[in-house]
Design a protein around this motif. Structure first.
Motif, mmCIF file in Angstrom:
data_model
loop_
_atom_site.group_PDB
_atom_site.id
_atom_site.type_symbol
_atom_site.label_atom_id
_atom_site.label_comp_id
_atom_site.label_asym_id
_atom_site.label_seq_id
_atom_site.Cartn_x
_atom_site.Cartn_y
_atom_site.Cartn_z
ATOM 1 N N UNK A 1 0.789 -1.100 -0.068
ATOM 2 C CA UNK A 1 0.045 0.044 -0.017
ATOM 3 C C UNK A 1 0.903 1.261 -0.017
ATOM 4 N N UNK A 2 1.998 1.022 -0.636
ATOM 5 C CA UNK A 2 2.959 2.225 -0.532
ATOM 6 C C UNK A 2 3.654 2.373 -1.824
ATOM 7 N N UNK A 3 2.837 2.052 -2.845
ATOM 8 C CA UNK A 3 3.578 1.904 -4.313
ATOM 9 C C UNK A 3 3.575 3.190 -4.966
ATOM 10 N N UNK A 4 3.081 4.337 -4.145
ATOM 11 C CA UNK A 4 3.248 5.658 -4.804
ATOM 12 C C UNK A 4 4.471 6.092 -4.492
ATOM 13 N N UNK A 5 5.296 5.314 -3.343
ATOM 14 C CA UNK A 5 6.787 5.670 -3.327
ATOM 15 C C UNK A 5 7.420 5.758 -4.712
ATOM 16 N N UNK A 6 7.150 4.756 -5.450
ATOM 17 C CA UNK A 6 8.017 4.262 -6.724
ATOM 18 C C UNK A 6 7.355 5.417 -7.733
ATOM 19 N N UNK A 7 6.048 5.735 -7.568
ATOM 20 C CA UNK A 7 5.279 6.606 -8.766
ATOM 21 C C UNK A 7 6.152 8.100 -8.545
ATOM 22 N N UNK A 8 6.251 8.260 -6.986
ATOM 23 C CA UNK A 8 6.968 9.481 -6.840
ATOM 24 C C UNK A 8 8.099 9.874 -7.147
ATOM 25 N N UNK A 9 9.073 8.704 -7.037
ATOM 26 C CA UNK A 9 10.458 8.638 -7.295
ATOM 27 C C UNK A 9 10.408 8.737 -8.921
ATOM 28 N N UNK A 10 9.750 8.127 -9.706
ATOM 29 C CA UNK A 10 9.758 8.271 -11.002
ATOM 30 C C UNK A 10 9.352 9.854 -11.513
ATOM 31 N N UNK A 11 8.202 10.302 -10.794
ATOM 32 C CA UNK A 11 7.729 11.574 -11.303
ATOM 33 C C UNK A 11 8.845 12.668 -10.939
ATOM 34 N N UNK B 1 4.535 -1.365 6.385
ATOM 35 C CA UNK B 1 5.769 -1.079 6.436
ATOM 36 C C UNK B 1 5.962 -0.226 4.905
ATOM 37 N N UNK B 2 5.205 -0.596 3.919
ATOM 38 C CA UNK B 2 5.087 0.112 2.381
ATOM 39 C C UNK B 2 4.590 1.504 2.733
ATOM 40 N N UNK B 3 3.635 1.458 3.553
ATOM 41 C CA UNK B 3 2.841 2.840 3.771
ATOM 42 C C UNK B 3 4.186 3.696 4.473
ATOM 43 N N UNK B 4 4.671 3.221 5.329
ATOM 44 C CA UNK B 4 5.547 4.112 6.053
ATOM 45 C C UNK B 4 6.678 4.526 5.124
ATOM 46 N N UNK B 5 7.059 3.737 4.137
ATOM 47 C CA UNK B 5 8.143 4.181 3.292
ATOM 48 C C UNK B 5 7.634 5.349 2.396
ATOM 49 N N UNK B 6 6.620 5.210 1.913
ATOM 50 C CA UNK B 6 6.038 6.337 1.050
ATOM 51 C C UNK B 6 5.987 7.349 1.583
ATOM 52 N N UNK B 7 5.374 7.455 3.142
ATOM 53 C CA UNK B 7 5.193 8.642 3.884
ATOM 54 C C UNK B 7 6.820 9.353 4.181
ATOM 55 N N UNK B 8 7.523 8.541 4.317
ATOM 56 C CA UNK B 8 8.902 9.083 4.520
ATOM 57 C C UNK B 8 9.272 9.965 3.405
ATOM 58 N N UNK B 9 9.231 9.377 2.272
ATOM 59 C CA UNK B 9 9.510 10.272 1.115
ATOM 60 C C UNK B 9 8.411 11.355 0.709
ATOM 61 N N UNK B 10 7.499 11.194 1.549
ATOM 62 C CA UNK B 10 6.465 12.398 1.277
ATOM 63 C C UNK B 10 7.117 13.525 1.961
ATOM 64 N N UNK B 11 7.392 13.310 3.268
ATOM 65 C CA UNK B 11 8.074 14.216 4.160
ATOM 66 C C UNK B 11 9.655 14.627 3.516
#
Lengths: 333, 241
Positions: A59-69, A116-126
Motif C-alpha cells: 500500500x506504498x507503491x506511490x513511493x515508486x510513482x513519486x520517485x519516477x515523477x 511498512x510500505x505505507x511508512x516508506x512512501x510517507x517518509x519520501x513524502x516528508x
C-alpha cells in the motif's frame, strides 16, 4: 496462434479499440480520459506484479510513482535534461528502493508488509515536501512543456499512443509472469513457500525480483505521468490514496490476471472522471461524492464478483460454453 | 550417498533429534519408524535444510550440505515430501508438477511435457486439469510424490505418504514406490503403517525420543526387544506370528 487469440482476446479488443479511437474521436476531454485510463491501468498492472502474482500486497507503491515523477521533473527543470533520462534515473532509484522493500517482504508478512510500505512512501513524502532547496518543498514542481518527442511535449493524440505503448509493455510483462518459468515458480511461492523451497525454488530471491520489477515499472509510469500532467505535487504523488488506487483498480479488475488491472482502471477512472465533471459544477459540496460511489462499487465487487471483472468475464464465457453444451446434448437426445 | 554424522537438533530445552548417525547408499530403500514425536519428521527437516542442526553434519554425495537452504539442497538432487501435504491449491495438478519440473528444465514447454509424463507415471492423468485443492487426500498424497519426482531427485524423502489412504490406494502407493525404487531411485520412507513398511523397506531405522534405538532388516526389527517395547507392542509380534 489460435491459442494466443483465445487467451488474449480481451486485450486485443481493448488495446485495438484504443489504437483506433484517436482516428475517430478528436474530443480533447475524451482523449485525456483515455490517456489517464491507460496510465492508471499500466500502474495497476505494475502493482499486480507484486500484489497479485507475487502475493505481496503493497500500500506504498506511490513511493515508486513519486520517485519516477520527481526524477523526471527535477532532471527536466534543474538540468534541462530529457524526461526519458529522468525516467531512467527514476528506474535506477526505484530498483534500489524496491530491492529494500522486497527484502522487507521476506521479513514481514501480510498486513505488516503493507504497513511498512505505507511508512516508506510517507517518509519520501516528508523528504520531498520539506527539502525546499532541492524539491521546492510543498509548492511542487511545474514541469515545462517543450514540444517534441525527446522532451515528451506531445499533443493528445500522440499521448494516447505513448500511453498505449506503456500499457502494452506492462500487459506483456504480466503475461510473462503467467507463462514463463519465473511466473510458474512465483505462483508456487505465492501458494506455499515451504513447498516451493522443497522443489528447488529460491523463494526469497524470486520475491525480491518481483517487487523490484514492480517498483521499476511503477516508476516509469510516474515519469510519464509527470510529463503528461505537467505538475508534480508531493502530497499527491506520494499519497496513500494513490497507492490504494493501484490496489483497488487491480482488485476490482481481477488480482493476478493480466487484463484485470486495465478493466479496473476503465471502470474506476471513467467513473471518477464522469462523476467529477458532473457534480463539480453543481455544488461544491458534491465534489467528494465520487468517493462514495467509488466505495459502493468496491463493496459490490467484493460481495458479488470477488475474483474481479476479469473473473466475471471468464465465468460468463464458461456459462455460455456450458449452455451451448447442454443445447447440443439436447439436440443429440 | 547420504551420511548423517551425529546430528542433534534441539528446540529450547527439548532435544528432538539426538546424535543420530545414518548412512544411505545409492539404491537403498530405507525405512524410518518410531512413535509419534520420535523425531522422524524433524530429521527430514534437518536433512532437507529446513532446520539447521545444533551439532553434526549432513553430507550428500560427500558434500557438506548442513545449513544450506532447502532449494539449494533440492537442486543437488535431494527432494522431500511433506507429511501434511502442501499442494499449490489454486493451481491444476499439471501446473503443480510443472513447477517441480522447472527446477531442472528451463524451457516451459519441455517442462510441461516432462510433467505430463510424471503425472501419467503417478496415475494422476485423469485429474491433470483438476485444481489441486479439489483432490481427495489419497490423490493429494500422490500429487505430493509426483511433484517431488518431477524435480528428478536422486534421493527422495517420503514423509508418511501412505497415512490416511484406503486399502486400494495404499496398495497403489506401495506399488508406485516399488516401481520407482526398481528404476534406480534411492528412497528414505517415514511410515507408521507397519504392514506396508515390512513389505517395502530393505532396511529399517527405529527412532525413539530422538535417538536411534535399532537398525536392521524388517525381520530383525520385528523381533527386536527394544523396538517392541518402544513402538510395536506385543500385539504386533503376536499378529505377525
Amino acid at each position: 496462434m489460435r491459442g494466443v487469440l483465445a487467451r488474449h482476446w480481451g486485450a486485443l479488443v481493448l488495446f485495438g479499440l484504443t489504437a483506433l479511437t484517436p482516428l475517430v474521436v478528436k474530443d480533447a476531454f475524451f482523449l485525456d480520459s483515455l490517456v489517464l485510463i491507460l496510465i492508471w491501468g499500466a500502474l495497476s498492472a505494475a502493482w499486480n506484479l507484486a500484489g497479485g502474482y507475487a502475493g505481496q500486497v503493497s500500500l506504498g507503491h506511490s513511493a515508486f510513482f513519486g520517485i519516477g515523477a520527481y526524477s523526471a521533473a527535477l532532471l527536466a527543470t534543474r538540468w534541462q535534461q530529457s524526461p526519458w533520462l529522468g525516467m531512467l534515473l527514476g528506474v535506477l532509484v526505484s530498483v534500489a528502493a524496491g530491492a529494500v522493500i522486497g527484502y522487507l517482504s521476506n521479513r514481514l508478512r501480510g498486513p505488516y508488509f503493507a504497513l511498512s510500505t505505507i511508512a516508506f512512501s510517507q517518509v519520501l513524502l516528508i523528504v520531498a515536501s520539506r527539502w525546499r532547496g532541492f524539491t521546492q518543498g510543498s509548492e511542487g514542481i511545474p514541469v515545462p512543456f517543450r514540444p517534441g518527442f525527446w522532451t515528451l511535449g506531445l499533443g493528445h493524440v500522440a499521448w494516447v499512443y505513448v500511453a498505449l505503448g506503456l500499457a502494452l509493455v506492462h500487459y506483456g510483462v504480466q503475461v510473462y509472469f503467467e507463462r514463463s518459468r519465473v511466473g510458474y515458480q512465483l505462483a508456487g511461492v505465492r501458494e506455499d513457500e515451504d513447498a516451493a523451497e522443497a522443489l528447488g525454488i529460491a523463494s526469497r530471491k524470486l520475491r525480491v525480483f518481483a517487487v523490484t520489477l514492480s517498483a521499476a515499472l511503477t516508476s516509469v509510469c510516474g515519469a510519464f505521468w509527470a510529463q503528461y500532467v505537467g505538475f508534480v505535487d508531493p502530497f499527491y504523488v506520494f499519497s496513500v490514496d494513490l497507492s490504494i488506487r493501484f490496489a483497488l483498480n487491480t482488485i476490482i479488475g481481477g488480482v493476478g490476471t493480466a487484463l484485470g488491472p486495465f478493466l479496473g482502471s476503465i471502470l474506476i477512472t471513467s467513473l471518477e472522471t464522469y462523476l467529477r465533471a458532473t457534480f463539480a459544477g453543481v455544488k461544491t459540496g458534491f465534489t467528494g461524492i465520487y468517493l462514495i460511489i467509488y466505495g459502493c462499487v468496491l463493496i459490490l465487487v467484493v460481495r458479488f464478483v470477488p475474483e474481479g471483472l476479469a473473473g466475471l468475464a471468464a465465468r460468463l464465457r464458461a456459462g455460455v460454453a456450458r449452455s451451448r453444451e447442454r443445447a447440443t446434448d439436447h439436440a443429440h437426445a | 550417498m547420504l551420511t548423517l554424522e551425529r546430528v542433534t537438533k534441539r528446540f529450547g530445552g527439548l532435544t528432538a533429534v539426538r546424535e543420530v548417525s545414518l548412512e544411505v547408499r545409492a539404491g537403498d530403500l530405507l525405512g524410518i519408524i518410531g512413535p509419534n514425536g520420535a523425531g522422524k519428521t524433524t530429521l527430514f527437516n534437518v536433512i532437507a535444510g529446513y532446520y539447521r542442526p545444533e551439532e553434526g553434519r549432513v553430507l550428500f554425495d560427500g558434500r557438506d550440505v548442513t545449513g544450506l537452504p532447502p532449494h539449494a539442497i533440492c537442486r543437488q538432487g535431494l527432494t522431500r515430501t511433506f507429511q501434511i501435504v502442501k499442494p499449490f491449491g489454486n493451481l491444476s495438478v499439471l501446473d503443480n508438477v510443472t513447477i517441480g519440473s522447472l527446477t531442472k528444465v528451463t524451457r516451459l514447454r519441455t517442462a510441461r511435457v516432462d510433467a505430463e509424463r510424471v503425472v501419467e507415471t503417478c496415475g494422476l492423468a485423469p485429474y491433470a486439469r483438476a485444481r489441486a485443492r479439489a483432490l481427495p487426500i489419497g490423490l493429494r498424497k500422490r500429487l505430493e510424490v509426483a511433484r517431488a519426482l518431477a524435480t528428478r531427485p536422486r534421493l527422495l524423502l517420503l514423509d508418511e505418504v501412505m497415512a490416511g489412504l484406503n486399502p486400494s490406494e495404499l496398495a497403489g502407493m506401495v506399488e508406485l514406490i516399488r516401481r520407482l525404487h526398481g528404476e534406480g531411485l534411492t528412497l528414505i520412507v517415514i511410515e507408521h503403517i507397519m504392514a506396508a513398511m515390512m513389505r517395502l523397506a530393505r532396511r529399517i531405522v527405529v527412532l525413539h525420543h530422538g535417538e536411534r534405538i535399532a537398525e536392521g532388516t524388517p525381520a530383525q526389527i520385528a523381533s527386536d526387544r527394544r523396538v517392541i517395547d518402544a513402538y510395536l507392542g506385543e500385539e504386533f509380534v503376536l499378529a505377525e506370528a
